[in-house]
Design a protein around this motif. Structure first.
Motif, PDB file in Angstrom:
ATOM      1  N   TYR A 156       1.024  -1.758   0.025  1.00 17.12           N
ATOM      2  CA  TYR A 156       0.201   0.227   0.038  1.00 17.12           C
ATOM      3  C   TYR A 156       0.443   1.651  -0.412  1.00 17.12           C
ATOM      4  O   TYR A 156       0.676   2.369  -0.958  1.00 17.12           O
ATOM      5  CB  TYR A 156      -0.603  -0.142   1.166  1.00 17.12           C
ATOM      6  CG  TYR A 156      -2.416   0.659   0.905  1.00 17.12           C
ATOM      7  CD1 TYR A 156      -2.716   1.135   0.243  1.00 17.12           C
ATOM      8  CD2 TYR A 156      -2.460   2.110   1.685  1.00 17.12           C
ATOM      9  CE1 TYR A 156      -3.741   2.372  -0.038  1.00 17.12           C
ATOM     10  CE2 TYR A 156      -3.090   2.560   1.919  1.00 17.12           C
ATOM     11  CZ  TYR A 156      -4.145   2.678   0.591  1.00 17.12           C
ATOM     12  OH  TYR A 156      -5.246   3.934   0.847  1.00 17.12           O
ATOM     13  N   ASP A 159       2.084   1.600  -3.340  1.00 16.74           N
ATOM     14  CA  ASP A 159       0.797   2.482  -4.424  1.00 16.74           C
ATOM     15  C   ASP A 159       0.976   4.325  -4.210  1.00 16.74           C
ATOM     16  O   ASP A 159       0.940   4.645  -4.796  1.00 16.74           O
ATOM     17  CB  ASP A 159      -0.303   1.565  -4.361  1.00 16.74           C
ATOM     18  CG  ASP A 159      -0.434   0.673  -4.590  1.00 16.74           C
ATOM     19  OD1 ASP A 159       0.601   0.750  -5.149  1.00 16.74           O
ATOM     20  OD2 ASP A 159      -1.377  -0.143  -4.216  1.00 16.74           O
ATOM     21  N   SER A 162       4.314   5.788  -5.336  1.00 11.87           N
ATOM     22  CA  SER A 162       3.474   5.405  -6.924  1.00 11.87           C
ATOM     23  C   SER A 162       2.611   7.028  -7.135  1.00 11.87           C
ATOM     24  O   SER A 162       2.665   7.621  -8.752  1.00 11.87           O
ATOM     25  CB  SER A 162       3.494   4.907  -7.518  1.00 11.87           C
ATOM     26  OG  SER A 162       4.320   3.707  -7.175  1.00 11.87           O
ATOM     27  N   ALA A 163       2.129   6.941  -6.673  1.00  9.68           N
ATOM     28  CA  ALA A 163       0.816   8.324  -6.548  1.00  9.68           C
ATOM     29  C   ALA A 163       1.746   9.587  -6.792  1.00  9.68           C
ATOM     30  O   ALA A 163       1.212  10.676  -6.524  1.00  9.68           O
ATOM     31  CB  ALA A 163      -0.154   8.310  -5.922  1.00  9.68           C
ATOM     32  N   LEU A 182       5.675  -1.391  -8.058  1.00 15.21           N
ATOM     33  CA  LEU A 182       4.867  -1.188  -9.199  1.00 15.21           C
ATOM     34  C   LEU A 182       6.157  -0.225 -10.181  1.00 15.21           C
ATOM     35  O   LEU A 182       6.945  -0.074 -10.274  1.00 15.21           O
ATOM     36  CB  LEU A 182       4.045   0.019  -8.645  1.00 15.21           C
ATOM     37  CG  LEU A 182       3.037   0.247  -9.275  1.00 15.21           C
ATOM     38  CD1 LEU A 182       1.983  -0.076  -8.556  1.00 15.21           C
ATOM     39  CD2 LEU A 182       3.426   1.839  -9.957  1.00 15.21           C
ATOM     40  N   ARG A 184       5.778   1.583 -14.026  1.00 13.58           N
ATOM     41  CA  ARG A 184       4.987   2.546 -14.518  1.00 13.58           C
ATOM     42  C   ARG A 184       6.085   2.928 -16.178  1.00 13.58           C
ATOM     43  O   ARG A 184       7.396   3.064 -15.922  1.00 13.58           O
ATOM     44  CB  ARG A 184       4.629   3.500 -14.401  1.00 13.58           C
ATOM     45  CG  ARG A 184       3.303   3.661 -13.234  1.00 13.58           C
ATOM     46  CD  ARG A 184       2.113   4.274 -14.135  1.00 13.58           C
ATOM     47  NE  ARG A 184       1.014   3.799 -13.031  1.00 13.58           N
ATOM     48  CZ  ARG A 184       0.400   2.338 -12.660  1.00 13.58           C
ATOM     49  NH1 ARG A 184       1.034   0.842 -13.093  1.00 13.58           N
ATOM     50  NH2 ARG A 184      -0.793   2.032 -11.556  1.00 13.58           N
ATOM     51  N   ALA A 212       1.844  -4.617 -10.782  1.00 12.79           N
ATOM     52  CA  ALA A 212       3.037  -4.828  -9.412  1.00 12.79           C
ATOM     53  C   ALA A 212       3.279  -5.729  -9.198  1.00 12.79           C
ATOM     54  O   ALA A 212       2.439  -6.643  -9.904  1.00 12.79           O
ATOM     55  CB  ALA A 212       2.363  -4.118  -8.341  1.00 12.79           C
ATOM     56  N   GLU A 250      -2.866  -5.283 -10.444  1.00 13.76           N
ATOM     57  CA  GLU A 250      -2.663  -3.601 -11.420  1.00 13.76           C
ATOM     58  C   GLU A 250      -2.230  -3.016  -9.679  1.00 13.76           C
ATOM     59  O   GLU A 250      -1.332  -1.881 -10.746  1.00 13.76           O
ATOM     60  CB  GLU A 250      -4.355  -3.234 -11.057  1.00 13.76           C
ATOM     61  CG  GLU A 250      -3.840  -1.830 -11.577  1.00 13.76           C
ATOM     62  CD  GLU A 250      -5.806  -1.087 -12.346  1.00 13.76           C
ATOM     63  OE1 GLU A 250      -5.872  -0.213 -12.498  1.00 13.76           O
ATOM     64  OE2 GLU A 250      -6.728  -2.002 -11.401  1.00 13.76           O
ATOM     65  N   ARG A 251      -2.464  -2.510  -8.709  1.00 14.25           N
ATOM     66  CA  ARG A 251      -1.715  -2.389  -7.414  1.00 14.25           C
ATOM     67  C   ARG A 251      -1.438  -3.318  -7.042  1.00 14.25           C
ATOM     68  O   ARG A 251      -1.671  -4.267  -6.515  1.00 14.25           O
ATOM     69  CB  ARG A 251      -2.980  -1.440  -6.513  1.00 14.25           C
ATOM     70  CG  ARG A 251      -3.511  -0.730  -8.156  1.00 14.25           C
ATOM     71  CD  ARG A 251      -3.542   0.204  -8.330  1.00 14.25           C
ATOM     72  NE  ARG A 251      -2.679   1.133  -7.482  1.00 14.25           N
ATOM     73  CZ  ARG A 251      -2.519   2.397  -8.196  1.00 14.25           C
ATOM     74  NH1 ARG A 251      -1.984   2.681  -9.552  1.00 14.25           N
ATOM     75  NH2 ARG A 251      -1.447   2.908  -7.517  1.00 14.25           N
TER      76      ARG A 251
END
Length: 304
Positions: A156, A159, A162-163, A182, A184, A212, A250-251
């Motif tokens: 988490y 994530d 990454s945000a 993760l 991108r 991920a 995905e996450r």
């Protein structure tokens, strides 16, 4: 991300592990500090290893109380609701006291408590749906209990960081938290799958692109014969039939949580509630591989 795509690397230690962020464009100092501050806020809320954390306050409240978590707790605890249901309670964030009693405590004593103490706790072991009431980010407890978000928390945080990079305009990057990552970008990155019986070797590779990959293994945090960090929360006993898992999703929070769930529940059942692919290695060395797993397990495997 391939080396040709990477021009910058930012490394740091946080929440008990090593982190590495690779980006196409260098991170400025303000963004680096923002990442460190975001990590610190997460640790201050969820760490059971620091006495000033919110989790430690809950553990030391003699009659429980009302505690306000950050807003980021909503999605994390909702995920735990789903994992608890999908594993019949084997994945439960209230497993923290069982980990402490086996020696994986804030002081890292690595010495299990006497059997009588563990048996007493087992008779009144708390359970997530029954012993915690939630109202948005507020958590209501009625007695001391030790929350441990180790099953999905690191993913988490991947994530969340990454945000931060997404918001700053970075479109090609890898956030790697020592086994939970993760990716991108348009070009996949290849990741080796560590042999759970010999860390010097890999048993396969995964191709990760815009998603991920998270791994879990009983060999990483072990401190004695049959003692490691992957416990069945229903019994407080470390698992012994599965030794390693990898999940692509995905996450990262989902991949991380499912990597733990696979120690207790088959992929076919989890697939009723979640979208993922996986590899699972049993204690006898057999590998179970999702038919659509984007990579290769050397020597093949069987579909889960």
């Amino acid at each position: 991300m391939s080396p040709a795509e990477t021009t910058s690397r930012f490394a740091f230690d946080a929440i008990g592990t090593h982190w590495q962020i690779e980006t196409e464009a260098p991170l400025d100092q303000d963004l680096q500090q923002h990442i460190l501050d975001r990590t610190e806020r997460f640790d201050a809320a969820y760490s059971r290893f620091r006495p000033d954390s919110l989790v430690s306050q809950i553990a030391s409240a003699p009659e429980g109380g009302r505690f306000v978590f950050p807003d980021d707790s909503l999605a994390l605890f909702d995920l735990y609701d789903r994992l608890y249901a999908a594993t019949d309670g084997a994945v439960d964030p209230l497993v923290g006291r069982d980990l402490e009693l086996l020696g994986y405590d804030a002081a890292y004593t690595l010495r299990p408590a006497p059997g009588t103490v563990r048996a007493q706790h087992a008779r009144d072991r708390p359970h997530w749906p029954a012993d915690v009431d939630r109202d948005g980010p507020q958590v209501l407890t009625r007695r001391p209990m030790v929350i441990d978000v180790g099953a999905a928390g690191k993913g988490y945080l991947v994530d969340l960081l990454s945000a931060v990079l997404d918001k700053a305009g970075h479109t090609g990057f890898v956030v790697d938290a020592s086994g939970d990552l993760l990716h991108r970008g348009p070009r996949a990155t290849r990741v080796g799958l560590e042999n759970p019986f010999d860390a010097r070797q890999v048993i396969g590779v995964a191709e990760v692109r815009d998603g991920a990959l998270c791994a879990s293994g009983v060999n990483r945090r072990a401190w004695g014969e049959g003692l490691h960090h992957v416990l069945d929360a229903r019994t407080g006993v470390p698992v012994d039939r599965v030794v390693a898992t990898w999940v692509l999703a995905e996450r990262a929070a989902l991949a991380d949580g499912l990597a733990t769930a696979l120690f207790f529940t088959g992929a076919d059942r989890l697939a009723r509630s979640f979208d993922f692919t996986c590899v699972r290695v049993r204690s006898d060395g057999r590998a179970e591989v999702s038919p659509d797993f984007p990579g290769e397990v050397f020597g093949g495997g069987t579909a889960p």
